[in-house]
Scaffold this active site. Structure first.
Site, short mmCIF file in Angstrom:
data_model
loop_
_atom_site.label_atom_id
_atom_site.label_comp_id
_atom_site.label_asym_id
_atom_site.label_seq_id
_atom_site.Cartn_x
_atom_site.Cartn_y
_atom_site.Cartn_z
N LYS A 74 22.65 -77.59 51.26
CA LYS A 74 24.00 -78.03 51.65
C LYS A 74 25.06 -77.50 50.68
O LYS A 74 26.10 -77.00 51.10
CB LYS A 74 24.07 -79.56 51.68
CG LYS A 74 23.27 -80.20 52.82
CD LYS A 74 23.26 -81.72 52.68
CE LYS A 74 22.16 -82.34 53.52
NZ LYS A 74 22.04 -83.80 53.36
N GLN A 118 22.00 -88.47 48.94
CA GLN A 118 20.81 -88.02 49.66
C GLN A 118 19.78 -89.14 49.72
O GLN A 118 19.53 -89.83 48.73
CB GLN A 118 20.22 -86.78 48.96
CG GLN A 118 19.11 -86.09 49.71
CD GLN A 118 19.56 -85.43 51.02
OE1 GLN A 118 20.73 -85.07 51.18
NE2 GLN A 118 18.64 -85.28 51.96
N ASP A 141 28.27 -88.29 55.88
CA ASP A 141 27.04 -88.65 56.60
C ASP A 141 27.31 -89.65 57.72
O ASP A 141 26.40 -89.99 58.48
CB ASP A 141 26.01 -89.27 55.64
CG ASP A 141 25.12 -88.21 54.99
OD1 ASP A 141 24.95 -87.15 55.60
OD2 ASP A 141 24.62 -88.47 53.88
N1 GUN Z 1 17.91 -87.33 54.16
C1 GUN Z 1 17.46 -86.70 55.27
N2 GUN Z 1 18.48 -86.27 56.03
C2 GUN Z 1 19.61 -86.64 55.38
C3 GUN Z 1 20.99 -86.46 55.67
O1 GUN Z 1 21.40 -85.89 56.69
N3 GUN Z 1 21.85 -86.99 54.75
C4 GUN Z 1 21.42 -87.64 53.64
N4 GUN Z 1 22.33 -88.15 52.81
N5 GUN Z 1 20.16 -87.80 53.34
C5 GUN Z 1 19.26 -87.31 54.22
#
Ligand code: GUN
Length: 330
Positions: A74, A118, A141
């Site tokens: 990301k 995350q 998110d």
């Molecule tokens: N863990 C797995 N997918 C995601 C996501 O899209 N965002 C976050 N913050 N954690 C994740």
């Protein structure tokens, strides 16, 4: 399927699924790259107007290997699109107060427009408390209760990246949603529930399935659009898929059992070679080899949903930046 025309022209739909076609692979990598290019154009315009790029901050607690890979992907993609991006690490031994303190610090940082924590978090830390602490205006998110409420009320908001990316993919392939039956398997806060809300907004008749759903194959067979987000390798087979459905596979399961590799990838030499070299391969939640001939179209794993998620985190960061500075959202 028609070829996409010159990159940089964005008239929808630029791809289309042939009526009666079968087994088309939906190219998440190409659509993700397109979304990323569009975000880069918007980020450059933001920079010209406000003298700084939109910025993402990612909080990574502990050393879960998959989370490290996702966060690196990301932040790298943000940088490639001309955004600012930073990763804030805490040890697995960090306390809830330390985590909330870091979130407060990033909420107050004017150069941070998008903020994500995350997940999964190490044992003992509350993900929901962390998500509620993130400023709703920076919540890329879409997990803050304010944003979840706005999503289910049909308002424009920051919505979770994976389901938002899936809608972009369906739209860009010209998949008609209005009035269609959509079945989402998996009720996570980050994928299943927001996916159901977004499909509902688009006038699908939505069924949200989970581990207690009775006769899952029969429910799934009602779907014109079937979204699998359960986290179990190859769980959905041909019995779950109506002839001609569009199938979206959100699963990224690392499999290490040779019998599973044989079951899910019969005759796939490349997968078997990768397994011999690395001791594991990725598999989705759908038994693609057996489902693909029934489906009009299906997303591959990898190269399907993953790149869309990353691209939508960038898009959400730019959107959050514009909303904060243009609309004054906090
Ligand atoms: N863990 C797995 N997918 C995601 C996501 O899209 N965002 C976050 N913050 N954690 C994740």
């Amino acid at each position: 399927m028609t070829d996409s025309p010159t990159p940089g022209t964005h008239q929808l739909p630029r791809r289309s699924l042939e009526p009666g076609g079968r087994g088309i692979l939906l190219d998440g990598k190409a659509i993700g790259a397109e979304l990323q290019r569009e975000a880069a154009v918007a980020a450059a315009a933001f920079q010209t107007r406000y003298g700084r790029p939109p910025g993402l901050a990612a909080v990574l607690v502990g050393d879960d290997p998959a989370s490290q890979v996702y966060v690196a992907s990301k932040t790298r993609s943000c940088l490639e699109a001309g955004l600012a991006a930073s990763t804030w690490r805490l040890p697995a031994s960090a306390s809830q107060d330390e985590l909330l303190g870091l979130i407060d610090q990033l909420n107050a940082d004017e150069t941070v427009d998008g903020l994500l924590v995350q997940i999964p978090l190490p044992a003992g830390l509350s993900a929901s408390a962390a998500q509620e602490r993130v400023s709703p205006a920076k919540d890329v998110d879409g997990l803050h209760p304010t944003n979840v409420g706005q999503l289910w009320s049909g308002q424009d908001t920051l919505a979770s990246a994976t389901p938002s990316g899936i809608l972009e993919l369906l739209d860009r392939y010209g998949v008609e949603l209005d009035g269609k039956r959509a079945v989402v398997v998996g009720r996570s806060n980050i994928v299943g529930k927001p996916m159901a809300a977004l499909l509902l907004q688009r006038n699908c008749t939505v069924t949200l399935c989970h581990s207690r759903t009775r006769d899952l194959p029969a429910v799934c067979r009602e779907a014109d659009v079937l979204v699998a987000a359960i986290g179990r390798a190859g769980l959905l087979g041909p019995d779950h898929v109506r002839e001609g459905a569009v199938v979206i596979d959100v699963g990224t399961n690392r499999i290490t059992d040779p019998a599973e590799v044989e079951r899910l990838f019969p005759g796939d030499e490349a997968k078997h070679r990768a397994f011999a070299a690395r001791g594991s391969v990725l598999a989705g939640d759908v038994d693609t080899a057996r489902v693909r001939p029934r489906a009009t179209a299906i997303t591959p794993v990898p190269g399907g949903v993953g790149p869309l998620t990353v691209a939508m985190v960038i898009q959400n960061t730019v959107k959050a930046a514009e909303r904060r500075l243009v609309a004054g959202a906090r």
